[in-house]
Design a protein around this motif. Structure first.
Motif, PDB file in Angstrom:
ATOM      1  N   TRP A  60      83.261  27.150  22.308  1.00 23.13           N
ATOM      2  CA  TRP A  60      83.342  26.451  21.015  1.00 23.13           C
ATOM      3  C   TRP A  60      84.790  26.354  20.538  1.00 23.13           C
ATOM      4  CZ3 TRP A  60      80.309  23.275  18.664  1.00 23.13           C
ATOM      5  CH2 TRP A  60      78.910  23.395  18.736  1.00 23.13           C
ATOM      6  N   ILE A  97      80.164  31.564  25.064  1.00 17.63           N
ATOM      7  CA  ILE A  97      79.807  30.477  24.142  1.00 17.63           C
ATOM      8  C   ILE A  97      80.848  30.376  23.028  1.00 17.63           C
ATOM      9  CG2 ILE A  97      78.036  29.641  22.531  1.00 17.63           C
ATOM     10  CD1 ILE A  97      75.976  31.156  24.248  1.00 17.63           C
ATOM     11  N   ASN A 131      77.434  35.526  24.775  1.00 14.75           N
ATOM     12  CA  ASN A 131      77.995  35.105  23.490  1.00 14.75           C
ATOM     13  C   ASN A 131      79.502  34.911  23.542  1.00 14.75           C
ATOM     14  OD1 ASN A 131      76.027  34.583  21.634  1.00 14.75           O
ATOM     15  ND2 ASN A 131      75.645  36.765  21.261  1.00 14.75           N
ATOM     16  N   SER A 162      74.738  31.156   9.098  1.00 17.76           N
ATOM     17  CA  SER A 162      74.918  31.700  10.443  1.00 17.76           C
ATOM     18  C   SER A 162      74.431  33.145  10.404  1.00 17.76           C
ATOM     19  CB  SER A 162      76.402  31.671  10.823  1.00 17.76           C
ATOM     20  OG  SER A 162      77.067  32.753  10.199  1.00 17.76           O
ATOM     21  N   THR A 214      77.897  31.342  14.487  1.00 17.63           N
ATOM     22  CA  THR A 214      76.979  32.405  14.924  1.00 17.63           C
ATOM     23  C   THR A 214      77.431  33.020  16.250  1.00 17.63           C
ATOM     24  OG1 THR A 214      75.125  31.422  13.769  1.00 17.63           O
ATOM     25  CG2 THR A 214      74.591  32.933  15.549  1.00 17.63           C
ATOM     26  N   ALA A 215      77.769  32.159  17.199  1.00 16.84           N
ATOM     27  CA  ALA A 215      78.207  32.673  18.499  1.00 16.84           C
ATOM     28  C   ALA A 215      79.468  33.514  18.349  1.00 16.84           C
ATOM     29  CB  ALA A 215      78.457  31.507  19.456  1.00 16.84           C
ATOM     30  N   ALA A 260      67.284  27.063  13.536  1.00 20.42           N
ATOM     31  CA  ALA A 260      67.725  26.291  14.701  1.00 20.42           C
ATOM     32  C   ALA A 260      69.181  25.877  14.533  1.00 20.42           C
ATOM     33  CB  ALA A 260      66.844  25.059  14.883  1.00 20.42           C
ATOM     34  N   THR A 313      69.546  35.739  11.884  1.00 22.25           N
ATOM     35  CA  THR A 313      68.967  34.392  11.840  1.00 22.25           C
ATOM     36  C   THR A 313      67.434  34.421  11.906  1.00 22.25           C
ATOM     37  OG1 THR A 313      69.313  34.291  14.211  1.00 22.25           O
ATOM     38  CG2 THR A 313      70.953  33.209  12.842  1.00 22.25           C
ATOM     39  N   GLU A 336      71.504  29.067  14.718  1.00 28.13           N
ATOM     40  CA  GLU A 336      71.688  29.683  16.031  1.00 28.13           C
ATOM     41  C   GLU A 336      72.494  28.824  16.987  1.00 28.13           C
ATOM     42  OE1 GLU A 336      67.791  30.854  17.266  1.00 28.13           O
ATOM     43  OE2 GLU A 336      67.848  32.682  16.049  1.00 28.13           O
ATOM     44  N   ASN A 337      72.626  27.534  16.640  1.00 32.49           N
ATOM     45  CA  ASN A 337      73.351  26.648  17.556  1.00 32.49           C
ATOM     46  C   ASN A 337      74.689  26.159  17.016  1.00 32.49           C
ATOM     47  OD1 ASN A 337      71.466  26.406  19.862  1.00 32.49           O
ATOM     48  ND2 ASN A 337      70.096  25.820  18.198  1.00 32.49           N
ATOM     49  N   GLN A 338      75.132  26.741  15.909  1.00 27.54           N
ATOM     50  CA  GLN A 338      76.451  26.330  15.401  1.00 27.54           C
ATOM     51  C   GLN A 338      77.484  27.370  15.840  1.00 27.54           C
ATOM     52  OE1 GLN A 338      78.293  27.472  12.360  1.00 27.54           O
ATOM     53  NE2 GLN A 338      76.714  28.170  10.916  1.00 27.54           N
TER      54      GLN A 338
END
Lengths: 255, 252
Positions: free
Chosen positions: A235, A231, A228, A187, A210-211, A202, A193, A205-207
């Motif tokens: 999550w 997001i 962020n 992450s 990271t957010a 990819a 990243t 950035e989408n797990q």
């Protein structure tokens, strides 16, 4: 005849008091939880840090959010462990054959997880301060940081509950946390990243980590958090709800 | 006589394994009932169903007049379970364990309740030590003491003396006898025939998922060939020797 519903909160506070005693009488669990993340922080700041380019001169500031998440992921494996031991030793059978709210014992563990992780997080932030961590965040931002960390803890705690309830052995009860501890490495927690190859990038950035890390970092450095934050919250709340539903299903089956 | 427990045609399976194949039994109020059976006979399963921890697949079971499937909460108010493995918290002290249960039973004065029980079970000296330092017998006594909190009408004791030394076993027997004398119904399971013979008013033998015989010890004895009279020299048993040497027999 009284109903057990009236006593849910007093029953839960008895349960919370019980597992908090477990924690204060085995402070080694808190130390173990803190030790690895602190060692990692030392390693990355004083050994690897010089070679890592993150676009800021204070690498501790950059690193801290990820380290906190690793600490929480380590911490919840003890929640699974404590729950597993309760199931094994028959004390849950006693509680469940008593006229008390059925989920009080479980909620006691969940709240304990929250408190124990808050202690570890506080210890690590203190160490980070010694290592040069500085924050320009105001009260509101700190509250937001605390809120995100609490939600993250709750989300992972409910996963830990599933593991603790359904594990067949002590090792199984805590092994589930290893992949979660590993997630921050793929992450933005340690390096940006942008430096990763496309496929890894990819994923990174989408797990969720990271957010969450980006949101925490922005809050702590007094920058605009932007989307962020939402997001990260989505999550945490999403994982929490799904894990909660599954955990309750397992719990109803087991008791 | 009023019935504390009425069970009819109780069935329970774990996946393919048919554990209870129609268990019928009745326990009178205020009596000591012993459920005998070898390991895996289904004794613990029966206790768990009666204590509302497991749901039966078929048949009916009523405890103190309440059905275990339709009004489990009423059942829980009237019983206490001492499971096969001492259900005590190892990290808490003996006193804290008792106070915890008293608080969960919403009693007025948890400390007072704990002090009384510690005294009654000879645990006052160890009251403030962690339970993990207790011996097997002390742990069992604490376990039973925890079950007495709130004065339930019926107490389940699942293999209360398994793994205890002879001295501790007699200690538990005395407690069971006192309970029955004070009007509490005791439902105990055991693998030790001697234990059932010593304590129980009613005995039932669970074998391959069914009760194959039940009755008082006298009734069971009548179903079998009359005793032959033989003259033999009475040798003390090892247990008697052991207890005589340590000189603590019958002491609580």
């Amino acid at each position: 005849m009284e109903t057990t519903k009236n006593h849910f909160f007093s029953d839960m506070s008895v349960m919370l008091g019980r597992s908090m005693r477990h924690i204060t009488r085995s402070m080694d669990t808190i130390i173990t939880v803190c030790l690895t993340p602190i060692a990692m922080m030392l390693l990355f700041v004083y050994v690897f840090g010089g070679a890592i380019k993150v676009g800021t001169d204070n690498y501790v500031n950059y690193l801290l959010p990820g380290i906190l998440l690793i600490a929480i992921a380590t911490g919840i494996s003890y929640t699974a462990y404590r729950l597993f031991m309760d199931m094994q030793r028959g004390i849950f059978e006693r509680f469940n054959s008593m006229p008390i709210a059925r989920s009080a014992a479980l909620w006691g563990h969940v709240l304990t997880s929250l408190v124990a992780n808050a202690i570890s997080v506080a210890v690590i932030i203190l160490v980070a301060l010694v290592m040069g961590f500085r924050s320009t965040a105001g009260i509101l931002s700190w509250l937001a940081v605390a809120g995100i960390l609490a939600l993250f803890t709750l989300a992972l705690t409910w996963i830990a509950v599933i593991a603790g309830l359904s594990a067949k052995s002590v090792d199984g009860a805590s092994a589930f946390s290893y992949p979660i501890i590993f997630l921050p490495f793929i992450s933005s927690a340690f390096v940006p990243t942008e430096s990763m190859p496309p496929v890894v990038r990819a994923f990174a950035e989408n797990q969720p980590v990271t957010a969450i890390v980006d949101a925490l970092r922005a809050l702590l450095s007094g920058q605009q958090v932007g989307t962020n934050l939402w997001i990260a919250l989505a999550w945490c709340v999403g994982i929490m709800l799904v894990a909660y539903i599954f955990a309750m299903r397992v719990y109803k089956k087991r008791v | 006589m009023e019935k504390a427990i009425q069970v009819k045609g109780l069935q329970k399976s774990y996946k393919q394994h048919h554990v209870l194949k129609g268990v019928d039994l009745e326990v009178e109020k205020g009596s000591i009932f012993a459920l005998l059976g070898s390991n895996g006979a289904g004794k613990t399963t029966t206790v768990k169903i009666l204590a509302t921890l497991l749901k039966p697949d078929g048949g009916t079971a009523a405890v103190n007049g309440f059905d275990v499937t339709t009004s489990p909460e009423n059942v829980r108010w009237s019983i206490s379970l001492t499971g096969q493995f001492a259900a005590v918290d190892e990290i808490l002290t003996g006193r804290e364990n008792l106070i915890m249960i008293a608080r969960l039973r919403h009693l007025k004065n948890p400390r007072h309740v704990a002090d009384d029980l510690l005294k009654r079970f000879g645990l006052t000296g160890a009251a403030d030590r962690k339970v993990s330092t207790y011996s097997g017998g002390m742990r069992r006594r604490l376990d039973i003491a925890m079950s007495l909190i709130g004065n339930p009408q019926l107490i389940f004791l699942d293999e209360p003396t398994t793994g205890l030394d002879p001295e501790a076993r007699i200690g538990v027997w005395n407690v069971v006898q006192e309970l029955a004398d004070s009007g509490t119904t005791v439902f105990l399971t055991t693998q030790y025939l001697e234990e059932a013979e010593q304590l129980a008013d009613q005995i039932a033998i669970l074998h391959e998922g069914r009760i194959i015989v039940s009755g008082t010890f006298e009734e069971l004895r009548k179903q079998f060939p009359p005793a032959k009279v033989e003259y033999i020299e009475k040798q003390p048993t090892l247990e008697e020797i052991f207890l005589a040497i340590i000189g603590k027999k019958e002491e609580k």
